[in-house]
Design a protein around this motif. Structure first.
Motif, PDB file in Angstrom:
ATOM      1  N   SER B  28       0.814  -1.213   0.000  1.00 19.42           N
ATOM      2  CA  SER B  28       0.000   0.000   0.000  1.00 19.42           C
ATOM      3  C   SER B  28       0.853   1.272   0.000  1.00 19.42           C
ATOM      4  O   SER B  28       0.329   2.368  -0.134  1.00 19.42           O
ATOM      5  CB  SER B  28      -0.940   0.002   1.203  1.00 19.42           C
ATOM      6  OG  SER B  28      -0.193  -0.121   2.392  1.00 19.42           O
ATOM      7  N   MET B  29       2.162   1.134   0.155  1.00 12.59           N
ATOM      8  CA  MET B  29       3.048   2.293   0.120  1.00 12.59           C
ATOM      9  C   MET B  29       3.411   2.713  -1.306  1.00 12.59           C
ATOM     10  O   MET B  29       3.978   3.785  -1.512  1.00 12.59           O
ATOM     11  CB  MET B  29       4.335   1.998   0.892  1.00 12.59           C
ATOM     12  CG  MET B  29       4.117   1.664   2.357  1.00 12.59           C
ATOM     13  SD  MET B  29       3.278   2.996   3.223  1.00 12.59           S
ATOM     14  CE  MET B  29       4.553   4.249   3.196  1.00 12.59           C
ATOM     15  N   PHE B  30       3.110   1.882  -2.274  1.00 13.67           N
ATOM     16  CA  PHE B  30       3.363   2.274  -3.663  1.00 13.67           C
ATOM     17  C   PHE B  30       2.494   3.480  -3.995  1.00 13.67           C
ATOM     18  O   PHE B  30       1.297   3.480  -3.705  1.00 13.67           O
ATOM     19  CB  PHE B  30       3.024   1.144  -4.631  1.00 13.67           C
ATOM     20  CG  PHE B  30       3.985  -0.009  -4.610  1.00 13.67           C
ATOM     21  CD1 PHE B  30       3.533  -1.309  -4.764  1.00 13.67           C
ATOM     22  CD2 PHE B  30       5.351   0.202  -4.478  1.00 13.67           C
ATOM     23  CE1 PHE B  30       4.405  -2.383  -4.760  1.00 13.67           C
ATOM     24  CE2 PHE B  30       6.236  -0.869  -4.471  1.00 13.67           C
ATOM     25  CZ  PHE B  30       5.760  -2.172  -4.601  1.00 13.67           C
ATOM     26  N   ASP B  31       3.102   4.509  -4.588  1.00 14.35           N
ATOM     27  CA  ASP B  31       2.283   5.671  -4.923  1.00 14.35           C
ATOM     28  C   ASP B  31       2.483   6.162  -6.354  1.00 14.35           C
ATOM     29  O   ASP B  31       1.984   7.224  -6.726  1.00 14.35           O
ATOM     30  CB  ASP B  31       2.505   6.812  -3.927  1.00 14.35           C
ATOM     31  CG  ASP B  31       3.853   7.469  -4.098  1.00 14.35           C
ATOM     32  OD1 ASP B  31       4.071   8.542  -3.509  1.00 14.35           O
ATOM     33  OD2 ASP B  31       4.706   6.919  -4.831  1.00 14.35           O
ATOM     34  N   TYR B  32       3.217   5.399  -7.144  1.00 17.58           N
ATOM     35  CA  TYR B  32       3.398   5.783  -8.539  1.00 17.58           C
ATOM     36  C   TYR B  32       3.539   4.500  -9.338  1.00 17.58           C
ATOM     37  O   TYR B  32       4.259   3.583  -8.921  1.00 17.58           O
ATOM     38  CB  TYR B  32       4.646   6.655  -8.687  1.00 17.58           C
ATOM     39  CG  TYR B  32       4.666   7.490  -9.939  1.00 17.58           C
ATOM     40  CD1 TYR B  32       5.536   7.194 -10.987  1.00 17.58           C
ATOM     41  CD2 TYR B  32       3.812   8.577 -10.080  1.00 17.58           C
ATOM     42  CE1 TYR B  32       5.538   7.961 -12.137  1.00 17.58           C
ATOM     43  CE2 TYR B  32       3.818   9.343 -11.237  1.00 17.58           C
ATOM     44  CZ  TYR B  32       4.686   9.025 -12.248  1.00 17.58           C
ATOM     45  OH  TYR B  32       4.693   9.787 -13.388  1.00 17.58           O
ATOM     46  N   PHE B  89       5.126  -4.748 -19.063  1.00 20.66           N
ATOM     47  CA  PHE B  89       5.451  -4.846 -17.644  1.00 20.66           C
ATOM     48  C   PHE B  89       4.776  -3.712 -16.885  1.00 20.66           C
ATOM     49  O   PHE B  89       4.839  -2.545 -17.283  1.00 20.66           O
ATOM     50  CB  PHE B  89       6.961  -4.753 -17.416  1.00 20.66           C
ATOM     51  CG  PHE B  89       7.733  -5.954 -17.898  1.00 20.66           C
ATOM     52  CD1 PHE B  89       8.377  -5.928 -19.122  1.00 20.66           C
ATOM     53  CD2 PHE B  89       7.811  -7.089 -17.115  1.00 20.66           C
ATOM     54  CE1 PHE B  89       9.092  -7.025 -19.563  1.00 20.66           C
ATOM     55  CE2 PHE B  89       8.533  -8.195 -17.552  1.00 20.66           C
ATOM     56  CZ  PHE B  89       9.170  -8.162 -18.784  1.00 20.66           C
ATOM     57  N   CYS B  90       4.171  -4.081 -15.780  1.00 22.58           N
ATOM     58  CA  CYS B  90       3.649  -3.128 -14.821  1.00 22.58           C
ATOM     59  C   CYS B  90       4.742  -2.914 -13.769  1.00 22.58           C
ATOM     60  O   CYS B  90       5.418  -3.882 -13.371  1.00 22.58           O
ATOM     61  CB  CYS B  90       2.386  -3.742 -14.206  1.00 22.58           C
ATOM     62  SG  CYS B  90       1.713  -2.895 -12.796  1.00 22.58           S
ATOM     63  N   ALA B  91       4.940  -1.682 -13.349  1.00 25.81           N
ATOM     64  CA  ALA B  91       5.957  -1.388 -12.336  1.00 25.81           C
ATOM     65  C   ALA B  91       5.399  -0.394 -11.332  1.00 25.81           C
ATOM     66  O   ALA B  91       4.549   0.440 -11.662  1.00 25.81           O
ATOM     67  CB  ALA B  91       7.226  -0.830 -12.987  1.00 25.81           C
ATOM     68  N   ALA B  92       5.885  -0.487 -10.102  1.00 28.54           N
ATOM     69  CA  ALA B  92       5.406   0.399  -9.038  1.00 28.54           C
ATOM     70  C   ALA B  92       6.590   0.976  -8.288  1.00 28.54           C
ATOM     71  O   ALA B  92       7.685   0.392  -8.258  1.00 28.54           O
ATOM     72  CB  ALA B  92       4.500  -0.371  -8.085  1.00 28.54           C
ATOM     73  N   GLN B  93       6.359   2.121  -7.688  1.00 27.61           N
ATOM     74  CA  GLN B  93       7.425   2.841  -7.010  1.00 27.61           C
ATOM     75  C   GLN B  93       6.962   3.310  -5.636  1.00 27.61           C
ATOM     76  O   GLN B  93       5.823   3.768  -5.480  1.00 27.61           O
ATOM     77  CB  GLN B  93       7.821   4.048  -7.862  1.00 27.61           C
ATOM     78  CG  GLN B  93       9.130   4.688  -7.507  1.00 27.61           C
ATOM     79  CD  GLN B  93       9.452   5.794  -8.488  1.00 27.61           C
ATOM     80  OE1 GLN B  93       8.694   6.742  -8.652  1.00 27.61           O
ATOM     81  NE2 GLN B  93      10.592   5.676  -9.139  1.00 27.61           N
ATOM     82  N   ASN B  94       7.843   3.191  -4.659  1.00 25.80           N
ATOM     83  CA  ASN B  94       7.570   3.671  -3.306  1.00 25.80           C
ATOM     84  C   ASN B  94       8.675   4.631  -2.906  1.00 25.80           C
ATOM     85  O   ASN B  94       9.682   4.219  -2.357  1.00 25.80           O
ATOM     86  CB  ASN B  94       7.491   2.485  -2.335  1.00 25.80           C
ATOM     87  CG  ASN B  94       7.502   2.943  -0.875  1.00 25.80           C
ATOM     88  OD1 ASN B  94       7.199   4.095  -0.571  1.00 25.80           O
ATOM     89  ND2 ASN B  94       7.840   2.037   0.014  1.00 25.80           N
ATOM     90  N   PRO B  95       8.539   5.914  -3.222  1.00 27.53           N
ATOM     91  CA  PRO B  95       9.598   6.865  -2.894  1.00 27.53           C
ATOM     92  C   PRO B  95       9.908   6.928  -1.403  1.00 27.53           C
ATOM     93  O   PRO B  95      11.017   7.249  -1.015  1.00 27.53           O
ATOM     94  CB  PRO B  95       9.031   8.206  -3.391  1.00 27.53           C
ATOM     95  CG  PRO B  95       7.990   7.841  -4.370  1.00 27.53           C
ATOM     96  CD  PRO B  95       7.421   6.542  -3.903  1.00 27.53           C
ATOM     97  N   GLY B  96       8.966   6.568  -0.580  1.00 24.45           N
ATOM     98  CA  GLY B  96       9.200   6.600   0.858  1.00 24.45           C
ATOM     99  C   GLY B  96      10.216   5.581   1.323  1.00 24.45           C
ATOM    100  O   GLY B  96      10.707   5.649   2.447  1.00 24.45           O
TER     101      GLY B  96
END
Lengths: 116, 114
Positions: B28-32, B89-96
């Motif tokens: 749930s921390m993924f935001d992008y 490909f789907c990708a996700a990012q968690n800058p935190g």
């Protein structure tokens, strides 16, 4: 402008050897990341460098190391190669760190490493 | 523990029809979120992205939808063209997390049939 360039494109190494892979980011890009992609999987994050400092490290053993040079190019080094290190190694560059601000991450074509 | 899942390894679609590629995530921390397209012997090419504060982003034939409550996103390609045949490909990012690493799914191979 040239895209992300990687060398070599293909190489074959023997178990126990060492390999160095090189990456030149897009001009003006200060962030370089390395990813490993094995067949049938998505790319897995290894390292990220920004302004020559390591900003992130994935779940890879200490045999993997990297550095970024003053011109923002980067090297990925892998020691004591194992058969399981056979993969496509991708380099990615972006202008900054914050992708959400529009810093698109661009990938090179990769270096295919085969360990025999 | 796969945090980004693309449960369909492959998808075949007729030219001119809609292609829908799905992606689920657990963190749930993924935001992008980003979609990349990859042809054989080439690196992934950026297609489209979406921030967690939006539920839709459109760019030409490509639209990405995000359902945060379901932790699900989808990529719609309309109309599909034979040149769209590739692995997506789907990708996700968690800058935190301190870095801007991308976490990728395993990919979905799209075949657009002429």
């Amino acid at each position: 402008d040239a895209g992300v360039t990687q060398s070599p494109t293909h190489l074959i190494k023997t178990r126990g050897q060492h390999v160095t892979l090189r990456c030149s980011p897009i001009s003006g890009h200060k962030s370089v990341s390395w990813y490993q992609q094995v067949l049938g999987q998505g790319p897995q994050f290894i390292f990220q460098y920004y302004e020559k400092e390591e900003r992130g490290r994935g779940n890879f053993p200490d045999r993997f190391s990297a550095r970024q040079f003053p011109n923002y190019s980067s090297e990925l080094n892998v020691n004591a190669l194992l058969l399981g290190d056979s993969a496509l190694y991708l380099c990615a560059s972006s202008r900054g760190l914050d992708t959400a601000s529009g810093n698109t991450i661009y990938f090179g074509e990769g270096s295919w490493l085969t360990v025999v | 523990d796969q945090q980004v899942k693309q449960n369909s390894p492959s998808l075949s679609v007729q030219e001119g029809r809609i292609s829908i590629l799905n992606c689920d995530y657990t963190n749930s921390m993924f935001d992008y979120f980003l979609w990349y397209k990859k042809y054989p012997a080439e690196g992934p090419t950026f297609l489209i992205s979406i921030s967690s504060i939006k539920d839709k982003n459109e760019d030409g034939r490509f639209t990405v939808f995000l359902n945060k409550s379901a932790k699900h996103l989808s990529l719609h390609i309309v109309p599909s063209q034979p040149g769209d045949s590739a692995v997506y490909f789907c990708a996700a990012q968690n800058p935190g997390a301190g870095s801007y690493q991308l976490t990728f799914g395993k990919g979905t191979k799209l075949s657009v049939i002429p």
